[in-house]
Design a protein around this motif. Structure first.
Motif, PDB file in Angstrom:
ATOM      1  N   THR A 154       0.817  -1.216   0.000  1.00  0.00           N
ATOM      2  CA  THR A 154       0.000   0.000   0.000  1.00  0.00           C
ATOM      3  C   THR A 154       0.852   1.268   0.000  1.00  0.00           C
ATOM      4  OG1 THR A 154      -0.162  -0.152   2.426  1.00  0.00           O
ATOM      5  CG2 THR A 154      -1.968  -1.080   1.148  1.00  0.00           C
ATOM      6  N   SER A 155       1.944   1.248   0.736  1.00  0.00           N
ATOM      7  CA  SER A 155       2.776   2.447   0.855  1.00  0.00           C
ATOM      8  C   SER A 155       4.046   2.397   0.016  1.00  0.00           C
ATOM      9  CB  SER A 155       3.177   2.663   2.328  1.00  0.00           C
ATOM     10  OG  SER A 155       2.045   2.765   3.160  1.00  0.00           O
ATOM     11  N   GLY A 156       4.384   1.192  -0.508  1.00  0.00           N
ATOM     12  CA  GLY A 156       5.663   1.041  -1.179  1.00  0.00           C
ATOM     13  C   GLY A 156       6.749   0.727  -0.166  1.00  0.00           C
ATOM     14  N   ALA A 180       8.399   4.263   1.472  1.00  0.00           N
ATOM     15  CA  ALA A 180       7.507   4.994   2.368  1.00  0.00           C
ATOM     16  C   ALA A 180       7.061   4.136   3.553  1.00  0.00           C
ATOM     17  CB  ALA A 180       6.285   5.496   1.607  1.00  0.00           C
ATOM     18  N   GLY A 181       6.978   2.829   3.343  1.00  0.00           N
ATOM     19  CA  GLY A 181       6.568   1.950   4.428  1.00  0.00           C
ATOM     20  C   GLY A 181       7.671   1.802   5.467  1.00  0.00           C
ATOM     21  N   SER A 182       7.333   1.996   6.726  1.00  0.00           N
ATOM     22  CA  SER A 182       8.343   1.969   7.787  1.00  0.00           C
ATOM     23  C   SER A 182       8.189   0.741   8.676  1.00  0.00           C
ATOM     24  CB  SER A 182       8.215   3.220   8.666  1.00  0.00           C
ATOM     25  OG  SER A 182       6.988   3.199   9.384  1.00  0.00           O
ATOM     26  N   LEU A 183       9.264   0.416   9.376  1.00  0.00           N
ATOM     27  CA  LEU A 183       9.204  -0.683  10.339  1.00  0.00           C
ATOM     28  C   LEU A 183       8.216  -0.367  11.453  1.00  0.00           C
ATOM     29  CD1 LEU A 183      12.979  -1.691  10.718  1.00  0.00           C
ATOM     30  CD2 LEU A 183      11.221  -2.760   9.291  1.00  0.00           C
ATOM     31  N   ARG A 184       8.094   0.898  11.792  1.00  0.00           N
ATOM     32  CA  ARG A 184       7.137   1.274  12.841  1.00  0.00           C
ATOM     33  C   ARG A 184       5.706   1.007  12.370  1.00  0.00           C
ATOM     34  NH1 ARG A 184       7.636   3.583  17.416  1.00  0.00           N
ATOM     35  NH2 ARG A 184       9.821   4.064  16.983  1.00  0.00           N
ATOM     36  N   GLU A 185       5.435   1.320  11.101  1.00  0.00           N
ATOM     37  CA  GLU A 185       4.102   1.053  10.564  1.00  0.00           C
ATOM     38  C   GLU A 185       3.823  -0.449  10.523  1.00  0.00           C
ATOM     39  OE1 GLU A 185       1.422   2.124   6.587  1.00  0.00           O
ATOM     40  OE2 GLU A 185       3.558   2.646   6.674  1.00  0.00           O
ATOM     41  N   ILE A 186       4.826  -1.214  10.110  1.00  0.00           N
ATOM     42  CA  ILE A 186       4.672  -2.673  10.071  1.00  0.00           C
ATOM     43  C   ILE A 186       4.429  -3.215  11.478  1.00  0.00           C
ATOM     44  CG2 ILE A 186       5.890  -4.837   9.614  1.00  0.00           C
ATOM     45  CD1 ILE A 186       7.407  -3.270   7.374  1.00  0.00           C
TER      46      ILE A 186
END
Length: 213
Positions: A41-43, A46-52
């Protein structure tokens, strides 16, 4: 002497230590699933470990305990997609030429069941064309390998007289690869308006003589 004293004592059974291993594998799979969702969704950039981690209640440091870097996690996600593609073959490698169109359609059907993985590939393949992207080499190799595999498959169809008149293995491979990748993007944008499998089936009917597809 007591007879029991010279009777060998049975060695204790080895302790099974599979619990922690299974727990670790389960957590790795959980992280990969969350990374697949974020990257699709974010690529990747842009996708971060915190988001994961936020999706599964993990701190970034906990993710790095299982994967030494974000790049290593990306590799695990891409390997997961590769493994899911192998399910379409059911472990077989000895397909007759006339079976090849059905194999490709089965893979397309399986892909439609994992839109997140397809979204990941669409986004990541586009991102990989940018300089110094960590998946650049992966997608370069993947593109070369897929085109080569398609060429081999369609050459076997050509050798069996199963390609349509005027169609050679090179064109069949490139056109099928391009249509498949392209129609998946359309499907991701308008899933109710486009069918990857139906489009691919129509294409295969036009370029081959195989009738039962």
């Amino acid at each position: 002497m007591d007879a029991r004293e010279d009777t060998p004592t049975a060695a204790p059974a080895p302790t099974r230590r599979r619990g922690p291993y299974r727990k670790t594998e389960a957590r790795r799979k959980e992280i990969v699933a969350a990374a697949l969702e974020v990257f699709s969704t974010s690529g990747y950039r842009a996708g971060s470990l915190r988001e994961i981690g936020g999706l599964i209640g993990f701190e970034p440091s906990s993710i790095l305990h299982h994967f030494p870097s974000k790049e290593a996690l990306l590799e695990a996600v891409l390997e997961y997609k590769e493994d899911s593609d192998l399910q379409a073959r059911d472990g077989r490698t000895d397909f007759a030429p006339a079976e090849i169109p059905a194999l490709l359609l089965r893979l397309a059907e399986l892909n439609e069941q994992v839109p997140g993985a397809i979204s990941l590939y669409a986004i990541m393949s586009a991102e990989s064309a940018t300089p110094d992207h960590p998946s650049g080499e992966y997608f370069r190799v993947r593109t070369e390998r897929t085109r080569r595999d398609f060429r081999t498959m369609f050459q076997s169809l050509a050798d069996a007289g199963l390609l349509a008149p005027g169609v050679d293995a090179e064109y069949a491979a490139i056109s099928t690869f391009a249509i498949w990748d392209g129609i998946q993007v359309h499907w991701l944008i308008e899933p109710d308006a486009v069918s990857v499998t139906d489009t691919l089936r129509a294409h295969l009917r036009m370029i081959t003589r195989v009738t039962d597809i």
